[in-house]
Design a protein around this motif. Structure first.
Motif, PDB file in Angstrom:
ATOM      1  N   TYR A 205      53.162  49.986  37.237  1.00  0.00           N
ATOM      2  CA  TYR A 205      52.450  49.343  38.354  1.00  0.00           C
ATOM      3  C   TYR A 205      52.183  47.877  38.036  1.00  0.00           C
ATOM      4  O   TYR A 205      52.349  46.996  38.883  1.00  0.00           O
ATOM      5  CB  TYR A 205      51.142  50.076  38.704  1.00  0.00           C
ATOM      6  N   ILE A 209      53.607  44.393  40.243  1.00  0.00           N
ATOM      7  CA  ILE A 209      52.763  43.377  40.899  1.00  0.00           C
ATOM      8  C   ILE A 209      52.877  42.015  40.200  1.00  0.00           C
ATOM      9  O   ILE A 209      52.047  41.137  40.393  1.00  0.00           O
ATOM     10  CB  ILE A 209      51.273  43.813  40.973  1.00  0.00           C
ATOM     11  N   ARG A 243      48.207  40.446  43.556  1.00  0.00           N
ATOM     12  CA  ARG A 243      49.058  41.466  44.172  1.00  0.00           C
ATOM     13  C   ARG A 243      48.593  42.895  43.900  1.00  0.00           C
ATOM     14  O   ARG A 243      49.248  43.844  44.319  1.00  0.00           O
ATOM     15  CB  ARG A 243      50.501  41.306  43.676  1.00  0.00           C
ATOM     16  N   GLN A 244      47.490  43.054  43.167  1.00  0.00           N
ATOM     17  CA  GLN A 244      46.988  44.423  42.925  1.00  0.00           C
ATOM     18  C   GLN A 244      46.344  44.932  44.207  1.00  0.00           C
ATOM     19  O   GLN A 244      45.365  44.356  44.692  1.00  0.00           O
ATOM     20  CB  GLN A 244      45.980  44.451  41.763  1.00  0.00           C
ATOM     21  N   GLU A 245      46.882  46.028  44.761  1.00  0.00           N
ATOM     22  CA  GLU A 245      46.357  46.533  46.041  1.00  0.00           C
ATOM     23  C   GLU A 245      45.129  47.421  45.859  1.00  0.00           C
ATOM     24  O   GLU A 245      44.066  47.095  46.363  1.00  0.00           O
ATOM     25  CB  GLU A 245      47.446  47.286  46.806  1.00  0.00           C
ATOM     26  N   PRO A 246      45.262  48.573  45.146  1.00  0.00           N
ATOM     27  CA  PRO A 246      44.082  49.437  45.071  1.00  0.00           C
ATOM     28  C   PRO A 246      43.037  48.878  44.120  1.00  0.00           C
ATOM     29  O   PRO A 246      43.345  48.115  43.223  1.00  0.00           O
ATOM     30  CB  PRO A 246      44.613  50.752  44.560  1.00  0.00           C
TER      31      PRO A 246
END
Ligand code: NDP
Length: 246
Positions: A205, A209, A243-246
């Motif tokens: 992950y 990102i 760019r880290q979503e959660p």
């Protein structure tokens, strides 16, 4: 130039100062002219930082007495701890069906009891002096849940709750408690994951990102929240890769 006691800014005590965010924070406070008390188990790594006016002590954060003795020694040389960075932590991500419960115990011990031990060591003095700041290391995993992070999230949710509760309790004594909540940061923390799939998931992950933050990103923010005027308290700071979503 030799520094004397009166040249120095207030003492900063940092747990988990032997690598990652703790080591970067030690360097950042040192550059800002602060004397330091650095605590972790790998004393060689702290000594290798070679920071001026830095005392390094081999301390396990589970050992309340060792924390107290180290602080007593440093405060006899410098002044009382003004900024306490409660940073030591471990992250044993894994599948809850197969994970060794010893890893759950370890996370609860270091991430929760270790943080409480640090608070116990410095809070009474700060309240008495009506001055001081404790920065507890929470996480984005203290605000949201993530697969394979169940107990890690549990400990970090706990850190957020403990910090905010005590912040309210001592605010009238002019003492600040701050939760620092980073997202992904490239440190040795990933090496504390023993489950290969969980570790690979974190790495994949992070790569997707564009990579994690660097420890200096968080260190600079810690110095900033501490150096803000004492009248101002940042309750919680969440810092993630863009760019880290959660
Ligand atoms: P590192 O693994 O690089 O640093 C962890 C530090 O904790 C080390 O200095 C280690 O020192 C210390 N530590 C661990 N166990 C103990 C113990 N029993 N007694 C004393 N010190 C101990 O990881 P990070 O810099 O990433 O982690 C720092 C904090 O930031 C942790 O609380 C972590 O949960 C948190 N965090 C990290 C994120 C990340 O993505 N990296 C994201 C969000 C929060 P030693 O082994 O020498 O004792």
């Amino acid at each position: 130039m030799t520094t004397t006691r009166t040249d120095l800014k207030p003492l900063v005590t940092i747990t988990g100062a032997s690598s990652g965010i703790g080591a970067a924070t030690a360097k950042a406070f040192s550059q800002a002219g602060h004397p330091l008390l650095l605590l972790a188990r790998r004393i060689d790594r702290m000594q290798a930082l070679d920071l001026p006016d830095g005392i390094c002590k081999e301390v396990d954060v589970l050992d309340r007495q060792a924390i107290a003795s180290a602080i007593q020694e440093a405060e006899a040389k410098f002044d009382p701890t003004e900024y306490f960075i409660n940073n030591a932590g471990v992250m044993h991500n894994g599948d809850p069906i197969t994970q060794d419960p010893e890893e759950w115990d370890r996370m609860i011990d270091v991430n929760l009891k270790g943080v409480m031990n640090g608070i116990h060591a410095v809070l009474p003095g700060m309240v008495e002096r009506e001055s001081g700041t404790i920065v507890n290391m929470g996480s984005i995993a203290g605000r949201k849940t993530f697969g394979t992070h169940s107990v890690y999230c549990g400990t970090k949710f706990g850190v957020h709750a403990i910090t905010e509760t005590i912040r309210e309790e001592v605010s009238q004594k002019n003492v600040r408690l701050i939760t620092m909540a980073p997202g992904m940061v490239g440190t040795e923390l990933i090496e504390t994951i023993t489950d290969p799939a969980a570790k690979q998931g974190w790495l994949d992950y992070a790569e997707s990102i564009g990579g994690p933050l660097v420890p200096e990103d968080i260190a600079d923010a810690i110095v900033w929240v501490c150096q803000a005027p004492q009248r101002m308290c940042v309750h919680e700071m969440v810092i993630c890769p863009t760019r880290q979503e959660p």
